[in-house]
Design an enzyme around this catalytic site. Structure first.
Site, PDB file in Angstrom:
ATOM      1  N   ASP A 170       0.860  -1.183   0.000  1.00 24.07           N
ATOM      2  CA  ASP A 170       0.000   0.000   0.000  1.00 24.07           C
ATOM      3  C   ASP A 170       0.893   1.228   0.000  1.00 24.07           C
ATOM      4  O   ASP A 170       1.883   1.290   0.716  1.00 24.07           O
ATOM      5  CB  ASP A 170      -0.903   0.009   1.232  1.00 24.07           C
ATOM      6  CG  ASP A 170      -1.917  -1.121   1.210  1.00 24.07           C
ATOM      7  OD1 ASP A 170      -2.353  -1.486   0.112  1.00 24.07           O
ATOM      8  OD2 ASP A 170      -2.269  -1.616   2.283  1.00 24.07           O
ATOM      9  N   ASP A 207      -6.946  -1.372  -4.677  1.00 21.96           N
ATOM     10  CA  ASP A 207      -8.024  -1.043  -3.745  1.00 21.96           C
ATOM     11  C   ASP A 207      -8.974  -0.008  -4.340  1.00 21.96           C
ATOM     12  O   ASP A 207     -10.185  -0.081  -4.155  1.00 21.96           O
ATOM     13  CB  ASP A 207      -7.458  -0.512  -2.419  1.00 21.96           C
ATOM     14  CG  ASP A 207      -6.638  -1.539  -1.666  1.00 21.96           C
ATOM     15  OD1 ASP A 207      -6.801  -2.748  -1.948  1.00 21.96           O
ATOM     16  OD2 ASP A 207      -5.849  -1.141  -0.808  1.00 21.96           O
TER      17      ASP A 207
END
Length: 65
Positions: A31, A49
Site C-alpha cells: 500500500d 483497492d
C-alpha cells in the site's frame, strides 16, 4: 448485462487479481497512497483497492436503478 455492470465487475476482479499477485509475489500487498487534506486523512491504499472500491460503487449504483 449493460456496459456499466461489466465495467464494475471488471474493476472488482482486476483489483482482486492485482492484490492476489502482490500477495503471491511479494508476500504482502504493498500500500502506498495516503491522502492528507488538512485534518482529513485517509487510510493507506493502493491502485487495486481503488479499482475494487470503484467497481463496488458502480455495481451499487446500477443495482439501485
Amino acid at each position: 448485462m449493460n456496459l456499466l455492470l461489466l465495467i464494475g465487475f471488471a474493476l472488482i476482479i482486476g483489483g482482486g487479481i492485482g492484490n492476489l499477485i502482490d500477495r503471491i509475489v511479494h508476500g504482502s500487498v504493498t500500500d502506498f497512497f495516503q491522502i492528507r487534506l488538512g485534518f482529513f486523512r485517509t487510510g493507506i491504499f493502493n491502485i487495486a483497492d481503488i479499482a475494487v472500491t470503484n467497481g463496488v460503487f458502480i455495481l451499487l449504483l446500477q443495482i439501485g436503478r
